[in-house]
Structures are given as structure tokens and as C-alpha cells.
Design an enzyme around this catalytic site. Structure first.
Site, PDB file in Angstrom:
ATOM      1  N   ILE A 133       0.866  -1.180   0.000  1.00  0.00           N
ATOM      2  CA  ILE A 133       0.000   0.000   0.000  1.00  0.00           C
ATOM      3  C   ILE A 133       0.901   1.228   0.000  1.00  0.00           C
ATOM      4  O   ILE A 133       1.713   1.410   0.902  1.00  0.00           O
ATOM      5  CB  ILE A 133      -0.939  -0.002   1.229  1.00  0.00           C
ATOM      6  CG1 ILE A 133      -1.789  -1.281   1.236  1.00  0.00           C
ATOM      7  CG2 ILE A 133      -1.814   1.249   1.240  1.00  0.00           C
ATOM      8  CD1 ILE A 133      -2.577  -1.501   2.506  1.00  0.00           C
ATOM      9  N   ASP A 134       0.763   2.050  -1.034  1.00  0.00           N
ATOM     10  CA  ASP A 134       1.592   3.238  -1.211  1.00  0.00           C
ATOM     11  C   ASP A 134       0.671   4.440  -1.414  1.00  0.00           C
ATOM     12  O   ASP A 134       0.458   4.900  -2.530  1.00  0.00           O
ATOM     13  CB  ASP A 134       2.506   3.038  -2.418  1.00  0.00           C
ATOM     14  CG  ASP A 134       3.460   4.205  -2.629  1.00  0.00           C
ATOM     15  OD1 ASP A 134       3.560   5.081  -1.746  1.00  0.00           O
ATOM     16  OD2 ASP A 134       4.094   4.249  -3.695  1.00  0.00           O
ATOM     17  N   PRO A 135       0.105   4.961  -0.311  1.00  0.00           N
ATOM     18  CA  PRO A 135      -0.843   6.077  -0.433  1.00  0.00           C
ATOM     19  C   PRO A 135      -0.156   7.375  -0.863  1.00  0.00           C
ATOM     20  O   PRO A 135       1.034   7.561  -0.633  1.00  0.00           O
ATOM     21  CB  PRO A 135      -1.406   6.233   0.978  1.00  0.00           C
ATOM     22  CG  PRO A 135      -0.784   5.173   1.806  1.00  0.00           C
ATOM     23  CD  PRO A 135       0.334   4.564   1.052  1.00  0.00           C
ATOM     24  N   TRP A 145       3.852   1.963   2.960  1.00  0.00           N
ATOM     25  CA  TRP A 145       4.859   3.019   2.979  1.00  0.00           C
ATOM     26  C   TRP A 145       4.233   4.272   3.582  1.00  0.00           C
ATOM     27  O   TRP A 145       3.069   4.585   3.346  1.00  0.00           O
ATOM     28  CB  TRP A 145       5.335   3.349   1.560  1.00  0.00           C
ATOM     29  CG  TRP A 145       6.321   4.485   1.585  1.00  0.00           C
ATOM     30  CD1 TRP A 145       7.662   4.383   1.751  1.00  0.00           C
ATOM     31  CD2 TRP A 145       6.024   5.881   1.502  1.00  0.00           C
ATOM     32  NE1 TRP A 145       8.234   5.647   1.764  1.00  0.00           N
ATOM     33  CE2 TRP A 145       7.240   6.585   1.611  1.00  0.00           C
ATOM     34  CE3 TRP A 145       4.858   6.615   1.341  1.00  0.00           C
ATOM     35  CZ2 TRP A 145       7.327   7.968   1.564  1.00  0.00           C
ATOM     36  CZ3 TRP A 145       4.948   8.000   1.301  1.00  0.00           C
ATOM     37  CH2 TRP A 145       6.173   8.660   1.409  1.00  0.00           C
TER      38      TRP A 145
END
Length: 133
Positions: free
Chosen positions: A18-20, A50
């Protein structure tokens, strides 16, 4: 938003990265809710999120919320290139790992030390892995 549509996978094993974008003020809360919902659907998955480190107080609060809401082993691996509460903006970054694989911490620590040796430019640069829950 895609987690509920994609979980659980047929294989029953997965790493979910998960890379918001971190463009809104409530993304830590959204991530916490998304992780809780994903774990209800697929409790054995490994989830890696992250996140930026801008103010250490915000990160500590988020880690406490994660520990209170997720009943899963969780680690946070962080790399700070500036002191944790420096006014530069982005002081470092972290990777929150829920259900970390066996031997994740010592192997990732080796990678962090390697990165720190090549990226550090000031005395406040550090790395570390902490147990969140």
C-alpha cells in the site's frame, strides 16, 4: 479502495503493498481502517504500507492506534535522513509491515544500514525497526 475487491486471493498467500499519496490529512486513519477491513477478509496476508515521516509525534500516535486496532504482529521499519521533528518537511520514511514474514526484521535491518550509509548527510540520520504490536 481496491482491497475489498481483491481479497482474499485464490492462492491464500499474498503480499499487499500500500503506497498512499498522503495528500489529505486523514490518510493515517484511512489506512488503519483499510488494514482492519483487509485483515477481516484475509487475516494471513502480509501487508506493507509506505509512509512519510514529517513529525514524529504523528507517527507515534498512528503506531499506537495501529497497536490498539490490529491484533496482528506489526513492525515499523524507518529511515530518517533528518532529525525526526526537523522543519525540513520530509524527514524520512517508514514501512509498516503487518504479519511480517519470518526473519523480516534482521534482513530488513541489513538493508536499512546499507541505505543509511549511502544516503545520510547529517548527524540526525538514523534507521530502526520497532515492534508496533
Amino acid at each position: 479502495a481496491q482491497l475489498s475487491a481483491l481479497l482474499p486471493p485464490k492462492e491464500r498467500r499474498a503480499l499487499v503493498l500500500i503506497d498512499p499519496p498522503f495528500e489529505s490529512g486523514d490518510e493515517f486513519a484511512q489506512i488503519t481502517q483499510a488494514l482492519a477491513a483487509a485483515l477481516r477478509r484475509f487475516d494471513s496476508g502480509v501487508y506493507a504500507v509506505w509512509y512519510p515521516i514529517k513529525r514524529q509525534r504523528d507517527i507515534d500516535l498512528w503506531h499506537a492506534r495501529i497497536a490498539a486496532s490490529l491484533d496482528r504482529p506489526t513492525l515499523a521499519a524507518e529511515l530518517w535522513l533528518h532529525p525526526r521533528d526537523s522543519a525540513v518537511g520530509l524527514n524520512g520514511s517508514g514501512l509498516l509491515v503487518v504479519n511480517p514474514p519470518w526473519q523480516f526484521a534482521p534482513r530488513f535491518a541489513d538493508a536499512q544500514r546499507w541505505l543509511l550509509a549511502r544516503l545520510a548527510r547529517e548527524a540526525g540520520a538514523r534507521e530502526g525497526i520497532v515492534t508496533v504490536s
